[in-house]
Design a protein around this motif. Structure first.
Motif, PDB file in Angstrom:
ATOM      1  N   UNK A 194     -39.289  -5.155 -20.744  1.00  0.00           N
ATOM      2  CA  UNK A 194     -39.527  -4.165 -19.705  1.00  0.00           C
ATOM      3  C   UNK A 194     -38.408  -4.138 -18.669  1.00  0.00           C
ATOM      4  N   UNK A 195     -37.734  -5.263 -18.472  1.00  0.00           N
ATOM      5  CA  UNK A 195     -36.653  -5.322 -17.485  1.00  0.00           C
ATOM      6  C   UNK A 195     -35.652  -6.391 -17.912  1.00  0.00           C
ATOM      7  N   UNK A 196     -34.491  -6.404 -17.236  1.00  0.00           N
ATOM      8  CA  UNK A 196     -33.457  -7.423 -17.492  1.00  0.00           C
ATOM      9  C   UNK A 196     -33.163  -7.554 -18.986  1.00  0.00           C
ATOM     10  N   UNK A 197     -32.820  -6.428 -19.604  1.00  0.00           N
ATOM     11  CA  UNK A 197     -32.648  -6.387 -21.055  1.00  0.00           C
ATOM     12  C   UNK A 197     -31.641  -7.426 -21.548  1.00  0.00           C
ATOM     13  N   UNK A 198     -30.464  -7.460 -20.942  1.00  0.00           N
ATOM     14  CA  UNK A 198     -29.425  -8.354 -21.440  1.00  0.00           C
ATOM     15  C   UNK A 198     -29.810  -9.806 -21.212  1.00  0.00           C
ATOM     16  N   UNK A 199     -30.375 -10.107 -20.038  1.00  0.00           N
ATOM     17  CA  UNK A 199     -30.783 -11.496 -19.752  1.00  0.00           C
ATOM     18  C   UNK A 199     -31.853 -11.951 -20.741  1.00  0.00           C
ATOM     19  N   UNK A 200     -32.773 -11.063 -21.058  1.00  0.00           N
ATOM     20  CA  UNK A 200     -33.811 -11.408 -22.026  1.00  0.00           C
ATOM     21  C   UNK A 200     -33.252 -11.499 -23.443  1.00  0.00           C
ATOM     22  N   UNK A 201     -32.241 -10.674 -23.739  1.00  0.00           N
ATOM     23  CA  UNK A 201     -31.597 -10.761 -25.047  1.00  0.00           C
ATOM     24  C   UNK A 201     -30.881 -12.102 -25.208  1.00  0.00           C
ATOM     25  N   UNK A 202     -30.270 -12.579 -24.121  1.00  0.00           N
ATOM     26  CA  UNK A 202     -29.617 -13.894 -24.145  1.00  0.00           C
ATOM     27  C   UNK A 202     -30.659 -14.978 -24.424  1.00  0.00           C
ATOM     28  N   UNK A 203     -31.767 -14.896 -23.733  1.00  0.00           N
ATOM     29  CA  UNK A 203     -32.839 -15.886 -23.942  1.00  0.00           C
ATOM     30  C   UNK A 203     -33.350 -15.821 -25.385  1.00  0.00           C
ATOM     31  N   UNK A 204     -33.516 -14.576 -25.894  1.00  0.00           N
ATOM     32  CA  UNK A 204     -34.019 -14.360 -27.253  1.00  0.00           C
ATOM     33  C   UNK A 204     -33.080 -15.005 -28.280  1.00  0.00           C
ATOM     34  N   UNK A 205     -31.769 -14.725 -28.177  1.00  0.00           N
ATOM     35  CA  UNK A 205     -30.839 -15.232 -29.186  1.00  0.00           C
ATOM     36  C   UNK A 205     -30.670 -16.739 -29.074  1.00  0.00           C
ATOM     37  N   UNK A 206     -30.781 -17.277 -27.847  1.00  0.00           N
ATOM     38  CA  UNK A 206     -30.681 -18.732 -27.681  1.00  0.00           C
ATOM     39  C   UNK A 206     -31.862 -19.426 -28.366  1.00  0.00           C
ATOM     40  N   UNK A 207     -33.055 -18.833 -28.228  1.00  0.00           N
ATOM     41  CA  UNK A 207     -34.236 -19.407 -28.885  1.00  0.00           C
ATOM     42  C   UNK A 207     -34.073 -19.376 -30.398  1.00  0.00           C
ATOM     43  N   UNK A 208     -33.477 -18.289 -30.910  1.00  0.00           N
ATOM     44  CA  UNK A 208     -33.249 -18.203 -32.350  1.00  0.00           C
ATOM     45  C   UNK A 208     -32.254 -19.283 -32.796  1.00  0.00           C
ATOM     46  N   UNK A 209     -31.237 -19.520 -31.990  1.00  0.00           N
ATOM     47  CA  UNK A 209     -30.247 -20.540 -32.338  1.00  0.00           C
ATOM     48  C   UNK A 209     -30.867 -21.937 -32.324  1.00  0.00           C
ATOM     49  N   UNK A 210     -31.704 -22.202 -31.320  1.00  0.00           N
ATOM     50  CA  UNK A 210     -32.332 -23.524 -31.197  1.00  0.00           C
ATOM     51  C   UNK A 210     -33.316 -23.768 -32.334  1.00  0.00           C
TER      52      UNK A 210
END
Length: 700
Positions: free
Chosen positions: A177-193
């Motif tokens: 809903x907000x902070x698209x790029x910041x949430x995308x960073x969190x999303x991809x980091x979780x996938x990497x971990x």
């Protein structure tokens, strides 16, 4: 990196931001630094994941169409190579999508392992509307994400889907809903971990497995979608390409998709559709109406007349969210008109194209009246009354008395002199023509007729309103019939004589449908009602032996079950009628005409060539600013085949020299003015300059 591509870090996640205003198109000057950035990040062990994002108002909205046909279009790195680079990542990649991911933009995003979006994002592969198909794997990857049948609908229609649907279908993994790029960073980091296996879209099989086993459903869906393609090549190739995604190995399907793309982009249909893409944008550029000219606010519109045309115009405004006051002379007429509008909305609800809530919202914006005084608060008032100058002048006299200062007064006239109408008011600078096409709530074209005294901000307002109500506007000058109907009269001038000399209605109509028109002129006449033309002829003191005789027998077309054709009860399918053929032969004998065999080529030359010729005269006179404006009128208002690009574009493909030669032949044979070649047409043919941008006249 460059002004077009920047790389920033959030810990061990890299953010690649594309910035190529206004819509981040995939120009070569963007692709080159993007590929360099991706290769560097792929090989950087410190980077554990990558977010692909865009600056500005949108994600990548597509390829750079201006590069089509130039070396830059295929120069390395091309889009296909960029996607291969993305798919070579052993670390997770995610596209963070806002605005629109269209065409090459969506293909690029499908090169990532994942996609996330904001709630207002839209996704689509609209290439079919340019006469091509996705050329960088869109037809092969999209079925692997959302399934072949759903992908088929997106690709063959070219229409976008919203973020919610994209999430439901599996095109995106998350909506933020907000902070698209910041949430995308969190999303991809979780996938990497997580260390979960990364599967490129090209390697996914689960969504195409069912179709691999049984293509029956796919083929049925394809057949249904192609019913609307009307002779266009690109939709058929889209179907073939998506089918290949199911039946062929990935790389073979990808190679075949590219071959289809190259064949289409080099073909006349794609050239025609790309021409129309740019032509529509050019039509919005009007001389004297620059960016400094601001439109007047239109918060409420008034419509005079609640019949078929007035009701359709009112619906267009309601659909665009603009409140409407509609006026009729009697309460009964008003009630009938508003009831018909509600009925039309009910049909849309039954079809599923409109919700009950949306219908109620639109009708809630409608107010009806029988008193002119109730139009006093309207910012724009459009009359849609009987096509007679005295009636129009009477209406405008009343409007002049009650309309507030600054209100715009518009006539929906199809033929009449807008300057004469404007002169019946004390405010001619506030008057213009706004010619809608029936059914006005469906047809896209809006001919905006610029009078001699029409103010620039009045034109700007009409253009702005057209956009708000989803119309395609073309500004034209004042003459009888403006652009569309004037050319239609030229196209129709020989129809009666063709019948008298030996053709049949069905033979003429077949030439038109074979060309790509949705129907021929005689079937169209039956649909519209032959009594309309009969009434117009009588008002002008003109006659038509066959057309008048049909009307005198009460054969008005589909509404009476008989016209040029006969219609069985409950059917709109035209059937040849021996009585009509007998009538034609009788009228030919009365006129001493010896009937003969008439070829399809002759029918085309005596109908479509005069139409082109009249278009050239319109350009000479400055009634239209550009030949492409004429094309936009005919594509959006008269059913000219999209794949031929409009009459003026088609004329250049046909050969201007041939058209001039045949016009001169028929002029010599008949002596009719409709065949006298326009000076502009002759000059364009002899000089080889073409009609494109031939003359910028007073309409622009």
């Amino acid at each position: 990196m460059t002004d077009y591509v920047t790389v920033s870090r959030d810990g061990d996640v890299a953010i690649v931001t594309l910035d190529n205003p206004p819509v981040n198109s995939l120009s070569h000057h963007l692709r080159e630094p993007l590929n360099a950035a991706l290769v560097a990040l792929r090989d950087d062990a410190a980077v554990k994941g990558v977010v692909l994002a865009c600056a500005g108002r949108t994600f990548v909205a597509g390829a750079d169409i201006t590069e089509f046909g130039t070396p830059k279009a295929t120069a390395s790195p091309n889009l296909r190579e960029l996607i291969v680079t993305l798919e070579s990542f052993a670390k997770p990649t995610v596209a963070a999508i806002h605005g629109t991911a269209f065409g090459g933009g969506l293909e690029l995003a499908m090169g990532c392992h994942f996609r996330v979006a904001d709630p207002n994002a839209k996704f689509g592969l609209p290439e079919v509307k340019l006469g091509i198909l996705p050329g960088a794997g869109g037809t092969v990857r999209l079925p692997r994400l959302i399934g072949p049948e759903k992908a088929l609908k997106v690709i063959v229609s070219g229409n976008p889907i919203g973020a919610r649907e994209a999430l439901e279908e599996g095109l995106v993994e998350a909506i933020f809903e907000s902070d698209l790029v910041a949430n995308a960073v969190k999303f991809v980091r979780e996938k990497a971990i997580s260390g979960a296996p990364l599967i490129a879209v090209r390697d996914r099989q689960d969504r195409i497995a069912a179709a691999k086993a049984d293509l029956t459903g796919f083929d049925a869906a394809a057949a249904e979608l192609l019913k609307k393609s009307r002779g266009l090549d690109a939709p058929k190739r889209c179907v073939d390409a998506v089918r290949n995604a199911v039946t062929m190995p990935f790389d073979q399907a990808l190679t075949t998709e590219r071959k289809y793309f190259v064949d289409l982009v080099e073909g006349d249909q794609s050239k025609a559709q790309r021409h129309l893409f740019f032509a529509q944008r050019e039509a919005a550029k009007v001389a004297g109406v620059g960016p400094d000219v601001k439109p007047r606010p239109v918060k409420r519109a008034g419509i005079i007349g609640a019949g078929t045309m007035g009701g359709g115009i009112a619906m267009s405004f309601l659909n665009g969210g603009i409140p409407v006051t509609i006026l009729e002379m009697t309460q009964d007429a008003l009630d009938r008109g508003t009831a018909n509008m509600a009925k039309n909305y009910d049909i849309s609800v039954k079809r599923g194209s409109l919700t009950e809530e949306a219908k109620a919202k639109r009708l809630g914006l409608l107010a009806g009246t029988t008193d002119y005084a109730d139009l006093a608060d309207c910012d724009l008032i459009i009359e849609a009354v009987f096509e007679e100058m005295a009636v129009k002048k009477e209406v405008f006299g009343k409007l002049d008395a009650i309309a507030k200062p600054g209100a715009i007064l518009a006539s929906n006239t199809s033929y009449l002199d807008v300057n004469e109408i404007a002169a019946s008011t004390s405010r001619p600078s506030d008057v213009l023509g706004m010619h809608f096409f029936s059914p006005a709530n469906v047809m896209k074209l809006l001919e905006i007729v610029r009078g001699e005294k029409t103010a620039p901000d009045v034109l700007a307002t009409a253009l702005d309103v057209a956009k708000r109500i989803a119309k395609v506007p073309v500004v034209v000058g004042v003459c009888h019939g403006f652009v569309g109907n004037r050319m239609l009269a030229a196209r129709s001038a020989e129809l009666e004589d063709l019948l008298l000399e030996g053709a049949t209605p069905q033979q003429v109509d077949k030439v038109f449908t074979d060309f790509g028109w949705p129907m021929g002129p005689f079937a169209m006449g039956d649909l519209a009602g032959l009594d309309i033309g009969w009434r117009n002829r009588k008002s002008l003191g003109k006659t038509a032996a066959i057309g008048d005789a049909l009307c005198e027998q009460g054969r008005f077309g589909q509404k009476t079950g008989k016209g040029y054709y006969i219609y069985e009860a409950g059917s709109r399918a035209p059937k040849p009628d021996p009585e009509v053929e007998a009538l034609i032969e009788e009228k030919a004998r009365e006129k001493g005409v010896n009937r003969r065999d008439i070829s399809a080529d002759e029918i085309a030359e005596r109908t479509m060539y005069p139409m082109v010729n009249e278009g050239a005269k319109i350009l000479e006179e400055g009634i239209a600013a550009r030949s492409s404006d004429v094309d936009i009128v005919w594509i959006n208002g008269y059913g000219f085949p999209v794949g031929k690009g409009g009459p003026m574009f088609w004329a250049e493909l046909e050969g201007l020299g041939r058209i001039v030669e045949r016009l001169e032949f028929w002029h010599g044979r008949t002596g009719k003015d409709v065949f006298a070649p326009a000076a502009l047409l002759k000059r364009a043919a002899s000089e080889g300059t073409g009609l494109s941008g031939a003359r910028k006249g007073k309409a622009a």
